[in-house]
Design an enzyme around this catalytic site. Sequence first.
Site, PDB file in Angstrom:
ATOM      1  N   GLY A   1      11.338 -41.677  31.221  1.00  0.00           N
ATOM      2  CA  GLY A   1      11.539 -40.563  30.311  1.00  0.00           C
ATOM      3  C   GLY A   1      10.353 -40.140  29.472  1.00  0.00           C
ATOM      4  O   GLY A   1      10.197 -38.967  29.154  1.00  0.00           O
TER       5      GLY A   1
ATOM      6  N   ASP B   1      10.722 -41.289  24.760  1.00  0.00           N
ATOM      7  CA  ASP B   1      11.168 -39.912  24.627  1.00  0.00           C
ATOM      8  C   ASP B   1      12.090 -39.724  23.431  1.00  0.00           C
ATOM      9  O   ASP B   1      11.950 -38.782  22.676  1.00  0.00           O
ATOM     10  CB  ASP B   1      11.836 -39.410  25.919  1.00  0.00           C
ATOM     11  CG  ASP B   1      12.916 -40.339  26.453  1.00  0.00           C
ATOM     12  OD1 ASP B   1      13.222 -41.372  25.824  1.00  0.00           O
ATOM     13  OD2 ASP B   1      13.452 -40.043  27.538  1.00  0.00           O
TER      14      ASP B   1
ATOM     15  N   ASP C   1      17.148 -43.525  19.733  1.00  0.00           N
ATOM     16  CA  ASP C   1      18.530 -43.304  19.319  1.00  0.00           C
ATOM     17  C   ASP C   1      19.161 -44.591  18.804  1.00  0.00           C
ATOM     18  O   ASP C   1      19.121 -44.841  17.611  1.00  0.00           O
ATOM     19  CB  ASP C   1      19.357 -42.608  20.395  1.00  0.00           C
ATOM     20  CG  ASP C   1      19.235 -43.231  21.766  1.00  0.00           C
ATOM     21  OD1 ASP C   1      18.760 -44.367  21.876  1.00  0.00           O
ATOM     22  OD2 ASP C   1      19.615 -42.571  22.736  1.00  0.00           O
TER      23      ASP C   1
ATOM     24  N   VAL D   1      21.076 -34.724  25.268  1.00  0.00           N
ATOM     25  CA  VAL D   1      19.987 -33.824  25.642  1.00  0.00           C
ATOM     26  C   VAL D   1      19.284 -34.286  26.909  1.00  0.00           C
ATOM     27  O   VAL D   1      19.234 -35.483  27.218  1.00  0.00           O
ATOM     28  CB  VAL D   1      18.958 -33.678  24.499  1.00  0.00           C
ATOM     29  CG1 VAL D   1      19.596 -33.009  23.287  1.00  0.00           C
ATOM     30  CG2 VAL D   1      18.349 -35.011  24.105  1.00  0.00           C
TER      31      VAL D   1
ATOM     32  N   ARG E   1      14.779 -34.094  34.378  1.00  0.00           N
ATOM     33  CA  ARG E   1      13.520 -34.512  33.754  1.00  0.00           C
ATOM     34  C   ARG E   1      12.454 -33.414  33.788  1.00  0.00           C
ATOM     35  O   ARG E   1      11.613 -33.337  32.913  1.00  0.00           O
ATOM     36  CB  ARG E   1      12.958 -35.756  34.445  1.00  0.00           C
ATOM     37  CG  ARG E   1      13.771 -37.006  34.240  1.00  0.00           C
ATOM     38  CD  ARG E   1      13.023 -38.216  34.816  1.00  0.00           C
ATOM     39  NE  ARG E   1      13.852 -39.393  34.948  1.00  0.00           N
ATOM     40  CZ  ARG E   1      14.132 -40.240  33.978  1.00  0.00           C
ATOM     41  NH1 ARG E   1      13.665 -40.035  32.780  1.00  0.00           N
ATOM     42  NH2 ARG E   1      14.876 -41.298  34.199  1.00  0.00           N
TER      43      ARG E   1
END
Length: 182
Positions: free
Chosen positions: A47, A103, A106, A156, A168
């Site tokens: 990512g 990326d 979270d 997202v 991606r």
Amino acid sequence: MNRYLKDDISRVLYSEEDIKQAVIKIAKQIENDYQGKNVLLVGLLKGAVPFLCDLARNIDLNLSIDFMTASSYYNGTETSGTVNITKDISTNVEDKHIIIVDDVADSGVTLTYLTEYLKKKNPLSVKTCALLDKPHRRTVDFTADYFGIVAPNDFVVGYGMDYQEKYRQLPYIGVLKESVYS
């Protein structure tokens, strides 16, 4: 762009220009903090690749780059809570300042685990960097050292972020329609 992928996006959350400005902001912060220092950017595959490339191009320092593959998600939308490293770095880090590049921050599980893991390799320092920060998703006490955008609690994709290895390549970050992943 693949029209089929675009059809799965409910809305664009961050445009190419939004992303560019966030990357430049982070790059300047890193430049200011690491003048004259030996920096290793460690990108988390897969990512972080677009972000890492753009970030490195915007940092006016002598950098090294390496990659790791580590995840706690396993093709789902929620963390499993367990981090699995499937590719480790190959660089000797003892004389380097490491910045782990991801990326999105979270849950904080992966970046917290990797910070402690890489500290055991005796670098000069270990910091974390994420394009998107989702502090409301934290399951551990974690704060990214560098981040570009505080993002809402939407699923997202784009600009390296995926759902089941798709999306991606989108040049923007969009919200995936719930019907795609529910």
